[in-house]
Design a protein around this motif. Structure first.
Motif, PDB file in Angstrom:
ATOM      1  N   ILE A  25      -7.347  10.260  -5.849  1.00 12.51           N
ATOM      2  CA  ILE A  25      -6.702   9.184  -5.102  1.00 12.51           C
ATOM      3  C   ILE A  25      -7.050   7.841  -5.721  1.00 12.51           C
ATOM      4  O   ILE A  25      -8.141   7.654  -6.273  1.00 12.51           O
ATOM      5  CB  ILE A  25      -7.133   9.220  -3.616  1.00 12.51           C
ATOM      6  N   TYR A  26      -6.092   6.921  -5.632  1.00 11.87           N
ATOM      7  CA  TYR A  26      -6.309   5.538  -6.067  1.00 11.87           C
ATOM      8  C   TYR A  26      -5.725   4.625  -5.012  1.00 11.87           C
ATOM      9  O   TYR A  26      -4.543   4.736  -4.647  1.00 11.87           O
ATOM     10  CB  TYR A  26      -5.642   5.302  -7.423  1.00 11.87           C
ATOM     11  N   VAL A  27      -6.572   3.733  -4.496  1.00  9.64           N
ATOM     12  CA  VAL A  27      -6.158   2.737  -3.499  1.00  9.64           C
ATOM     13  C   VAL A  27      -6.630   1.383  -4.004  1.00  9.64           C
ATOM     14  O   VAL A  27      -7.805   1.036  -3.879  1.00  9.64           O
ATOM     15  CB  VAL A  27      -6.759   3.047  -2.110  1.00  9.64           C
ATOM     16  N   PRO A  28      -5.750   0.591  -4.632  1.00 17.27           N
ATOM     17  CA  PRO A  28      -6.178  -0.628  -5.318  1.00 17.27           C
ATOM     18  C   PRO A  28      -6.605  -1.771  -4.400  1.00 17.27           C
ATOM     19  O   PRO A  28      -7.358  -2.650  -4.827  1.00 17.27           O
ATOM     20  CB  PRO A  28      -4.958  -1.016  -6.145  1.00 17.27           C
TER      21      PRO A  28
ATOM     22  N   VAL B 192       0.312  -0.848   2.548  1.00 25.16           N
ATOM     23  CA  VAL B 192      -0.768  -0.349   1.705  1.00 25.16           C
ATOM     24  C   VAL B 192      -0.216   0.567   0.613  1.00 25.16           C
ATOM     25  O   VAL B 192       0.752   1.303   0.817  1.00 25.16           O
ATOM     26  CB  VAL B 192      -1.823   0.390   2.558  1.00 25.16           C
ATOM     27  N   ASP B 193      -0.827   0.486  -0.570  1.00 18.25           N
ATOM     28  CA  ASP B 193      -0.475   1.368  -1.683  1.00 18.25           C
ATOM     29  C   ASP B 193      -1.512   2.481  -1.786  1.00 18.25           C
ATOM     30  O   ASP B 193      -2.710   2.212  -1.933  1.00 18.25           O
ATOM     31  CB  ASP B 193      -0.440   0.589  -3.001  1.00 18.25           C
ATOM     32  N   VAL B 194      -1.056   3.711  -1.706  1.00 11.10           N
ATOM     33  CA  VAL B 194      -1.916   4.885  -1.825  1.00 11.10           C
ATOM     34  C   VAL B 194      -1.274   5.840  -2.814  1.00 11.10           C
ATOM     35  O   VAL B 194      -0.111   6.218  -2.658  1.00 11.10           O
ATOM     36  CB  VAL B 194      -2.098   5.592  -0.459  1.00 11.10           C
TER      37      VAL B 194
ATOM     38  N   VAL C  33       1.962  10.416  -7.628  1.00 12.73           N
ATOM     39  CA  VAL C  33       2.854  10.122  -6.517  1.00 12.73           C
ATOM     40  C   VAL C  33       2.390   8.884  -5.739  1.00 12.73           C
ATOM     41  O   VAL C  33       1.232   8.801  -5.351  1.00 12.73           O
ATOM     42  CB  VAL C  33       2.980  11.329  -5.557  1.00 12.73           C
ATOM     43  N   PRO C  34       3.294   7.907  -5.538  1.00 13.39           N
ATOM     44  CA  PRO C  34       3.003   6.802  -4.631  1.00 13.39           C
ATOM     45  C   PRO C  34       3.436   7.220  -3.223  1.00 13.39           C
ATOM     46  O   PRO C  34       4.586   7.614  -3.018  1.00 13.39           O
ATOM     47  CB  PRO C  34       3.877   5.667  -5.159  1.00 13.39           C
TER      48      PRO C  34
END
Length: 463
Positions: A315-318, A434-436, A262-263
């Motif tokens: 979680i991924y936060v680029p 921000v992309d989370v 999920v974004p």
């Protein structure tokens, strides 16, 4: 699981069985009476043998020195280190002593290494006894659902010269292990064929250690957007994340995405405005679908203390995330946004030890939040304690039983994060794009086996 006892309760019992001696006379002959040591015993209230004679001890452990002539003791030096002792725990025949973690071991001078020196005004005695570094400890794993061939970073202390990593199912790895010189982490490649869940065990120069029993705990997945659990959505509000918003492109380095995720800012939303809450929301299906009690209690008893059960997600936060925005995690669907109370927890990863530290990840990492950090369970009344049963009842008694996330972007103070009213620093929100991304929502146990140098005895559980 055996209930952990307080070590000082054991010490109290031991002291109660000893005779005490005291003297205010500076010329007391005891000050020069000979000292002898006959044996040293490890004091471990968690052990099946709480008073065990041992040939060595580790830093941080409590030992009982048995002998004679201890009345009038002035100083104790362990490996040359001036070690604090409480005179209350000294009799003529016994000394209770905690070995300071500051004691040198391999760095001790040759002439004092592996010695305990007992000093009185008129005499002293040196006893040869092996002093080992503290056993390693594991504080967290970088990813608790990694895929075969991906790196796993094991964080903790004392992780020096790790020679073996054992995964659940007794899958052992002895090659390709890289240990940090300071013992703060160790890296290993995840092997294929892992089917069981439980603890990761490491063994090295300082002994062994276990992680919490949450590795590969797929039994606890409540929603992974790939068939485990069911997403819930309703209405046509822009904030509602629906299946069409989900993504499945492979993203991340090292630990990559696993199917659909999920974004929290879908592509259809260019940015989030300042000082707004509930900007996006994503939920489980809730009523008549979610069954935490049926799914989880066969693995995590309802009687488990809330600090021993956690919500976990990947979680991924680029790109760097700092200064604005956070994720609100909601145990039930009963909040409008902006709360720092109730059955919620606000995840603000860019505040570390009261300072702003930009948060970003190269690949996917695991976040672990004990239910004791959810605001409703964080401050029990005196004499009160919360268990997993309270978490289950909170959900079962809710009108809407969905579990979910909001992305929020409101102003808040440091006190909201720390719970300390004196922390007055304000964080003023600003527009952000921000992309989370999150995935693999799950409930996991935090049970953690305690390493013992005496494997013939039953291992116990740390609480």
């Amino acid at each position: 699981m055996k209930i952990q006892k307080n070590i000082w309760l054991l010490l109290g019992v031991l002291i109660a069985t000893m005779g005490f001696y005291a003297c205010d006379d500076d010329d007391d002959p005891a000050d020069s009476s000979p000292i002898t040591v006959s044996a040293i015993y490890l004091q471990d209230a968690e052990s099946e043998v709480p008073d065990r004679e041992v040939p060595f001890a580790r830093l941080g452990q409590v030992i009982r020195i048995e002998g004679s002539g201890f009345t009038g003791l002035r100083k104790i030096y362990v490996n040359g280190y001036d070690t604090y002792f409480n005179p209350v725990y000294v009799t003529n025949n016994n000394i209770l002593l905690r070995l300071s973690r500051n004691t040198p071991t391999i760095d001790a001078e040759d002439n004092v290494r592996n010695t305990i020196r007992l000093v009185k005004t008129g005499t002293e005695y040196v006893y040869e006894f092996e002093i080992r570094a503290a056993a390693p400890q594991i504080s967290k794993l970088s990813h608790t659902l990694p895929q075969p061939g991906e790196p796993l970073i094991i964080y903790g202390s004392g992780l020096v010269e790790i020679e073996k990593v054992v995964f659940p199912g007794n899958v052992e790895v002895t090659e390709g292990i890289v240990s940090d010189e300071d013992g703060e982490f160790v890296t290993v490649v995840v092997p294929a064929g892992l089917t069981e869940s439980g603890s990761v065990y490491v063994e090295g120069a300082n002994g062994g250690a276990y992680s919490p029993a949450y590795f590969n705990f797929r039994e606890g997945i409540i929603l992974d957007f790939d068939g485990n659990g069911q997403q819930g959505y309703w209405g046509d509000a822009e904030s509602m994340i629906v299946p069409e918003d989900l993504k499945s492109e492979v993203i991340g380095t090292g630990n990559i995405s696993q199917g659909t995720y999920v974004p929290h800012r879908p592509d259809r939303i260019e940015s989030f405005g300042a000082n707004q809450n509930r900007l996006t929301e994503v939920w489980t299906a809730g009523n008549d679908v979610d069954d935490w009690r049926g799914q989880l209690t066969p693995h995590i008893p309802a009687s488990t203390p809330v600090n021993q059960v956690a919500f976990q997600f990947d979680i991924y936060v680029p790109d760097a995330w700092a200064n604005t925005g956070f994720l609100k995690i909601l145990l039930i669907n009963s909040y409008n946004g902006g709360e720092w109370s109730g059955y919620t927890y606000n995840y603000v990863p860019w505040i570390v030890e009261k300072e702003v530290v930009p948060f970003e990840t190269d690949g996917w990492v695991t976040v672990t939040i004990p239910f004791s950090e959810f605001y409703a369970f964080s401050e029990p009344e005196e004499g009160e304690s919360f268990t997993f049963e309270d978490v289950l009842l909170a959900r079962e008694n809710a009108t809407y039983k969905n579990f979910g996330f909001y992305f929020e972007n409101s102003d808040f103070t440091l006190a909201d994060v720390t719970g300390n009213d004196s922390d007055e620093t304000e964080f003023i929100s600003s527009e952000t794009s921000v992309d989370v991304y999150t995935d693999n929502w799950r409930v996991v146990p935090l049970e953690q086996l305690v390493y013992t140098d005496f494997p013939a005895e039953e291992e116990t559980t740390e609480e």
